[in-house]
Design a protein around this motif. Structure first.
Motif, short mmCIF file in Angstrom:
data_model
loop_
_atom_site.label_atom_id
_atom_site.label_comp_id
_atom_site.label_asym_id
_atom_site.label_seq_id
_atom_site.Cartn_x
_atom_site.Cartn_y
_atom_site.Cartn_z
N PHE B 76 0.93 -16.48 28.42
CA PHE B 76 1.95 -16.68 27.38
C PHE B 76 3.06 -15.65 27.48
O PHE B 76 4.20 -15.93 27.20
CB PHE B 76 1.31 -16.57 26.00
N ASN B 77 2.70 -14.42 27.85
CA ASN B 77 3.67 -13.34 27.93
C ASN B 77 4.37 -13.14 26.59
O ASN B 77 5.60 -13.08 26.50
CB ASN B 77 4.69 -13.60 29.03
N VAL B 78 3.58 -13.07 25.51
CA VAL B 78 4.17 -12.84 24.20
C VAL B 78 4.35 -11.34 24.01
O VAL B 78 3.55 -10.55 24.47
CB VAL B 78 3.27 -13.39 23.07
N GLY B 79 5.42 -10.98 23.32
CA GLY B 79 5.67 -9.57 23.07
C GLY B 79 4.86 -9.09 21.89
O GLY B 79 3.87 -9.71 21.48
N LYS B 80 5.29 -7.96 21.33
CA LYS B 80 4.59 -7.45 20.17
C LYS B 80 4.90 -8.33 18.95
O LYS B 80 6.01 -8.86 18.82
CB LYS B 80 5.04 -6.02 19.89
N GLU B 81 3.90 -8.46 18.11
CA GLU B 81 4.09 -9.21 16.88
C GLU B 81 5.00 -8.41 15.95
O GLU B 81 4.80 -7.21 15.77
CB GLU B 81 2.72 -9.42 16.23
N GLN B 82 5.98 -9.08 15.35
CA GLN B 82 6.85 -8.31 14.46
C GLN B 82 6.13 -8.07 13.13
O GLN B 82 5.17 -8.75 12.80
CB GLN B 82 8.18 -9.02 14.23
N VAL B 83 6.63 -7.07 12.42
CA VAL B 83 6.00 -6.70 11.15
C VAL B 83 6.17 -7.84 10.15
O VAL B 83 7.20 -8.53 10.14
CB VAL B 83 6.64 -5.40 10.62
N LEU B 84 5.15 -8.06 9.35
CA LEU B 84 5.18 -9.17 8.41
C LEU B 84 6.24 -8.94 7.34
O LEU B 84 6.51 -7.79 6.97
CB LEU B 84 3.82 -9.32 7.74
N PRO B 85 6.86 -10.01 6.82
CA PRO B 85 7.81 -9.84 5.73
C PRO B 85 7.13 -9.35 4.47
O PRO B 85 5.92 -9.40 4.32
CB PRO B 85 8.37 -11.25 5.55
N LYS B 86 7.97 -8.86 3.54
CA LYS B 86 7.44 -8.19 2.37
C LYS B 86 6.72 -9.17 1.42
O LYS B 86 5.88 -8.76 0.64
CB LYS B 86 8.60 -7.52 1.62
N ILE B 87 7.07 -10.46 1.51
CA ILE B 87 6.52 -11.44 0.57
C ILE B 87 5.00 -11.55 0.72
O ILE B 87 4.30 -11.81 -0.24
CB ILE B 87 7.16 -12.82 0.82
N MET B 88 4.52 -11.27 1.95
CA MET B 88 3.11 -11.47 2.20
C MET B 88 2.25 -10.38 1.57
O MET B 88 1.03 -10.51 1.55
CB MET B 88 2.85 -11.49 3.70
N SER B 89 2.86 -9.30 1.08
CA SER B 89 2.04 -8.14 0.73
C SER B 89 1.13 -8.43 -0.47
O SER B 89 0.04 -7.87 -0.55
CB SER B 89 2.94 -6.95 0.43
N PHE B 90 1.56 -9.34 -1.37
CA PHE B 90 0.69 -9.69 -2.49
C PHE B 90 -0.55 -10.40 -2.00
O PHE B 90 -1.69 -10.06 -2.36
CB PHE B 90 1.46 -10.56 -3.49
N GLN B 91 -0.35 -11.39 -1.12
CA GLN B 91 -1.51 -12.10 -0.55
C GLN B 91 -2.40 -11.13 0.20
O GLN B 91 -3.63 -11.22 0.16
CB GLN B 91 -1.03 -13.19 0.40
N ARG B 92 -1.77 -10.19 0.90
CA ARG B 92 -2.52 -9.20 1.63
C ARG B 92 -3.40 -8.38 0.70
O ARG B 92 -4.59 -8.16 0.98
CB ARG B 92 -1.54 -8.27 2.32
N ALA B 93 -2.84 -7.96 -0.43
CA ALA B 93 -3.60 -7.16 -1.39
C ALA B 93 -4.78 -7.96 -1.94
O ALA B 93 -5.90 -7.46 -2.02
CB ALA B 93 -2.69 -6.69 -2.51
N VAL B 94 -4.51 -9.24 -2.26
CA VAL B 94 -5.59 -10.08 -2.81
C VAL B 94 -6.70 -10.26 -1.79
O VAL B 94 -7.89 -10.13 -2.11
CB VAL B 94 -5.02 -11.44 -3.26
N SER B 95 -6.33 -10.52 -0.51
CA SER B 95 -7.38 -10.73 0.49
C SER B 95 -8.15 -9.45 0.74
O SER B 95 -9.38 -9.49 0.94
CB SER B 95 -6.78 -11.28 1.77
N LEU B 96 -7.48 -8.30 0.71
CA LEU B 96 -8.18 -7.04 0.90
C LEU B 96 -9.18 -6.81 -0.24
O LEU B 96 -10.32 -6.40 -0.01
CB LEU B 96 -7.17 -5.89 0.94
N PHE B 97 -8.74 -7.15 -1.47
CA PHE B 97 -9.61 -7.00 -2.63
C PHE B 97 -10.87 -7.87 -2.47
O PHE B 97 -11.99 -7.41 -2.66
CB PHE B 97 -8.82 -7.39 -3.88
N LEU B 98 -10.66 -9.15 -2.09
CA LEU B 98 -11.80 -10.06 -1.91
C LEU B 98 -12.73 -9.56 -0.81
O LEU B 98 -13.96 -9.66 -0.92
CB LEU B 98 -11.29 -11.46 -1.55
N LEU B 99 -12.15 -8.98 0.23
CA LEU B 99 -12.93 -8.47 1.34
C LEU B 99 -13.82 -7.33 0.90
O LEU B 99 -15.00 -7.26 1.23
CB LEU B 99 -11.95 -7.99 2.40
#
Lengths: 101, 166
Positions: B76-99
């Protein structure tokens, strides 16, 4: 047995949680696939620990079958990912919204 | 005593490399670290006296599966994944909590629910190839054959999916 069984189970749970974290956080579909492999390995570790604790060979046979399943899953999954990349030119799952609407 | 110390050292290495697999931005580094994780897991299988599975872990996972992963990543030769946008951070917090809740549940059930996990198991004659082979070809003969059919189905499916146009 070298260590108590609960330490093996806690290690297995930690590895499984890390795998779930990878599936939830990452956007690269290959990394998500690798996290699934990590979760399968965590379950294998728990099975081996229980098999050793109960002195029973059944758990290790299950691990053998899980490894077979993982090999089959990886071959088909990577073929699907390659076909997907050929059609969409991306590995980011946020851009794969073919079935939306 | 030395063996249990080795177990804890190897578990720390396994957790660390697994975390790096998930948190790394570069896919190639993740694949190589995952190979390292599999080697550590193989040592853990050796410590749990599952010798056959320790060899199998290296042959199948580190030898076959991860090589396939590395091939696809290089293709594939994909480069580095770019940093996620700020909107995702709420979902991120919820999933971390569930984890965290999930992991705490597993640990609590393990520690409190079963009390007699400290008793030592007897002598281990279960890890060798003879015992696994006997179980596989007598008690688990039917699942073994089904596994071969599964591999055949995976082979046909892969050949079909690798067609030029799909």
């Amino acid at each position: 047995m070298v260590v108590p069984l609960e330490h093996v189970i806690i290690l297995s749970g930690l590895l499984f949680s890390i795998g779930v974290m990878g599936v939830l956080f990452r956007r690269n579909v290959i990394i998500i696939f690798m996290s699934i492999e990590l979760m399968l390995n965590a379950v294998n570790l728990a099975l081996v620990g229980f098999s050793r604790y109960h002195n029973n060979v059944d758990g290790q046979v299950f691990v053998f079958l899980v490894m077979t399943l993982a090999a089959a899953e990886v071959s088909v999954g990577l073929a699907i990912i390659v076909a997907l990349f050929r059609n969409r030119q991306t590995v980011n799952i946020n851009e794969m919204n073919l079935m939306k609407n | 005593m030395t063996l249990s110390l080795l177990f804890y050292i190897i578990s720390t290495l396994t957790i660390g490399s697994a975390l790096l697999v998930v948190l790394n931005r570069n896919a190639v580094y993740s694949a190589v670290l995952l190979v390292f994780t599999f080697f550590n897991l193989s040592i853990l299988y050796l410590l749990l006296e599952a010798y056959f599975l320790a060899v199998l872990e290296i042959i199948i996972y580190a030898g076959a599966i991860m090589v396939l992963f590395l091939f696809v990543i290089m293709l594939f030769n994909v480069g580095k994944e770019q940093v996620l946008p700020k909107i995702m951070s709420f979902q991120r917090a919820v999933s971390l909590f569930l984890l965290v809740i999930f992991f705490t549940g597993v640990s609590l059930f393990t520690i409190q629910g079963v009390q007699d996990l400290h008793q030592p198991a007897g002598s281990a004659s279960i890890g060798n190839v003879t015992a696994i082979g006997e179980a596989l070809f007598s008690k688990y003969l039917f699942p073994f054959e089904i596994a071969s059919i599964l591999l055949l189905v995976a082979l046909i499916g892969t050949v079909y999916l690798a067609k030029r146009k799909i």
